[in-house]
Design a protein around this motif. Structure first.
Motif, PDB file in Angstrom:
ATOM      1  N   THR A  70       0.848  -1.260  -0.086  1.00 50.75           N
ATOM      2  CA  THR A  70       0.021   0.038   0.075  1.00 50.75           C
ATOM      3  C   THR A  70       0.768   1.267  -0.039  1.00 50.75           C
ATOM      4  OG1 THR A  70      -1.548  -1.112   0.974  1.00 50.75           O
ATOM      5  CG2 THR A  70      -1.851   1.446   1.320  1.00 50.75           C
ATOM      6  N   ARG A  71       2.020   1.265   1.031  1.00 52.95           N
ATOM      7  CA  ARG A  71       2.794   2.404   0.860  1.00 52.95           C
ATOM      8  C   ARG A  71       3.554   2.727  -0.506  1.00 52.95           C
ATOM      9  NH1 ARG A  71       5.546   0.554   4.707  1.00 52.95           N
ATOM     10  NH2 ARG A  71       7.279  -0.212   3.688  1.00 52.95           N
ATOM     11  N   ARG A  72       3.879   1.548  -1.361  1.00 55.73           N
ATOM     12  CA  ARG A  72       4.610   1.849  -2.430  1.00 55.73           C
ATOM     13  C   ARG A  72       3.791   2.226  -3.396  1.00 55.73           C
ATOM     14  NH1 ARG A  72       8.094  -3.943  -2.039  1.00 55.73           N
ATOM     15  NH2 ARG A  72       9.772  -3.328  -0.928  1.00 55.73           N
ATOM     16  N   ARG A  73       2.576   1.761  -3.362  1.00 57.10           N
ATOM     17  CA  ARG A  73       1.607   2.410  -4.436  1.00 57.10           C
ATOM     18  C   ARG A  73       1.118   3.613  -4.259  1.00 57.10           C
ATOM     19  NH1 ARG A  73      -0.154  -3.128  -3.291  1.00 57.10           N
ATOM     20  NH2 ARG A  73      -0.362  -4.465  -5.292  1.00 57.10           N
ATOM     21  N   ILE A  74       0.973   4.000  -2.913  1.00 54.85           N
ATOM     22  CA  ILE A  74       0.526   5.520  -2.567  1.00 54.85           C
ATOM     23  C   ILE A  74       1.837   6.324  -3.278  1.00 54.85           C
ATOM     24  CG2 ILE A  74       0.137   7.279  -1.179  1.00 54.85           C
ATOM     25  CD1 ILE A  74      -2.266   5.704  -1.776  1.00 54.85           C
ATOM     26  N   GLN A  75       3.026   6.052  -2.943  1.00 57.34           N
ATOM     27  CA  GLN A  75       4.339   6.859  -3.200  1.00 57.34           C
ATOM     28  C   GLN A  75       4.340   6.762  -4.749  1.00 57.34           C
ATOM     29  OE1 GLN A  75       7.501   4.815  -1.253  1.00 57.34           O
ATOM     30  NE2 GLN A  75       6.959   5.771   0.813  1.00 57.34           N
ATOM     31  N   ALA A  76       3.924   5.693  -5.469  1.00 51.88           N
ATOM     32  CA  ALA A  76       4.031   5.582  -6.874  1.00 51.88           C
ATOM     33  C   ALA A  76       3.122   6.436  -7.723  1.00 51.88           C
ATOM     34  CB  ALA A  76       4.169   3.998  -7.481  1.00 51.88           C
ATOM     35  N   LEU A  77       1.844   6.634  -7.211  1.00 51.11           N
ATOM     36  CA  LEU A  77       1.115   7.497  -7.406  1.00 51.11           C
ATOM     37  C   LEU A  77       1.456   8.736  -7.441  1.00 51.11           C
ATOM     38  CD1 LEU A  77      -2.412   5.609  -6.337  1.00 51.11           C
ATOM     39  CD2 LEU A  77      -1.309   5.834  -8.664  1.00 51.11           C
TER      40      LEU A  77
END
Length: 315
Positions: free
Chosen positions: A109-116
């Motif tokens: 979840t953390r990586r997806r929010i950062q990638a977005l």
């Protein structure tokens, strides 16, 4: 295939194997419990309860209690039924297996929010689209280590929907997206193109910024494409320099120039070869990446970094 169908199929496979072993005189109804016990403890550590493990594996809840805790003064089981051990060891939960309230690892979840954020998505725009919590909830997900399974699924589904395009293409104002990207880049967050969908949830996985991260060539590709060098590439380049520390200065500079030249031309050549292969064969991006021996996201990175030349467009 539903969970119940998967359990029935696994049990049928085991029943067939058991009959064969009995026929050959090799049937062992019990086996060492320790591997299964450690596996169940590892699953529990992800946030899943024993009742859920029992549901997804078909192993009785009482058997799991006896495996882990025993019944005082009786110690935990030293042996376990072989079919139960097989069922437990064959199972590892997917995100969809957890109940909404389960608290699970927040890495994906953390990586997806950062990638977005790299794609230009500010927290406010994400919240407006998914309508979960508030803007501060989304903001905190950029650094949170634990999340609920429900929130993890919502973020995963939203990410899968929008991560292949920029935020502007979904209506986010350009200046807002640019400011978000600047903040994300300053924090050295990895964008969607750096993550493999199959490993983004794995805490041990690392972003693939260049397609060659962890090597000296990867370090040069960081530099040439104006991407802050990742720790793996910094280490690899330092090792490369250390190996050549005793070379005469002229030879060391010659090898540096060769390494830089190889890195600068490789990406352009890869993009050219991929476009030519797609044009001639009709293969899609995933098939071309496999044919060229690179990952899908690496191919996407190089196609983006090296757009078609006027010569290629005229051909």
């Amino acid at each position: 295939m539903t969970t119940d169908q998967a359990i029935r199929e696994a049990k049928n496979r085991w029943a067939r194997r058991r009959r064969r072993l009995i026929g050959y005189g090799q049937w062992q109804p019990f086996t060492d419990a320790e591997p299964a016990r450690q596996h169940v403890l590892a699953i529990k550590a992800t946030g899943m309860g024993l009742a859920q493990i029992a549901k997804h594996t078909g192993v009785n809840r009482g058997s799991l209690d006896h495996l882990l805790y025993g019944s005082p003064p009786i110690p935990p089981a030293a042996q376990i039924r072989t079919e139960n051990a097989q069922a437990l060891l064959a199972y590892w939960p997917s995100l969809d297996d957890y109940e909404d309230r389960n608290i699970i690892d927040g890495t994906g979840t953390r990586r997806r929010i950062q990638a977005l954020a790299i794609a230009g998505w500010p927290s406010k725009a994400i919240h407006q689209r998914i309508q979960v919590g508030n803007m501060q909830t989304i903001e905190k997900l950029r650094t949170r280590t634990k999340v609920t399974a429900r929130l993890a699924r919502v973020i995963r589904d939203f990410y899968d929907e929008v991560s292949t395009k920029t935020a502007e293409e979904y209506g986010v104002e350009g200046w807002v997206a640019a400011r978000t990207r600047t903040y994300a880049t300053k924090n050295q967050w990895a964008g969607p193109e750096a993550w493999d969908p199959d490993t983004i949830d794995d805490p041990d996985a690392a972003p693939e910024w260049t397609g060659a991260c962890g090597s000296d060539r990867g370090w040069w590709m960081h530099i040439l494409n104006d991407i802050p060098a990742c720790p793996r590439c910094e280490t690899a380049h330092a090792e490369w320099l250390a190996e050549r520390r005793d070379l005469p200065a002229k030879e060391r500079w010659r090898q540096l120039a060769l390494a830089k030249g190889a890195a600068s031309s490789r990406g352009a050549n890869l993009a050219h070869d991929a476009r030519e292969l797609m044009r001639i064969s009709g293969l899609n991006h995933e098939q071309v990446a496999e044919r060229l021996g690179v990952t899908r996201q690496h191919l996407y990175q190089e196609l983006t970094r090296h757009p078609q030349t006027e010569t290629e467009l005229a051909a």
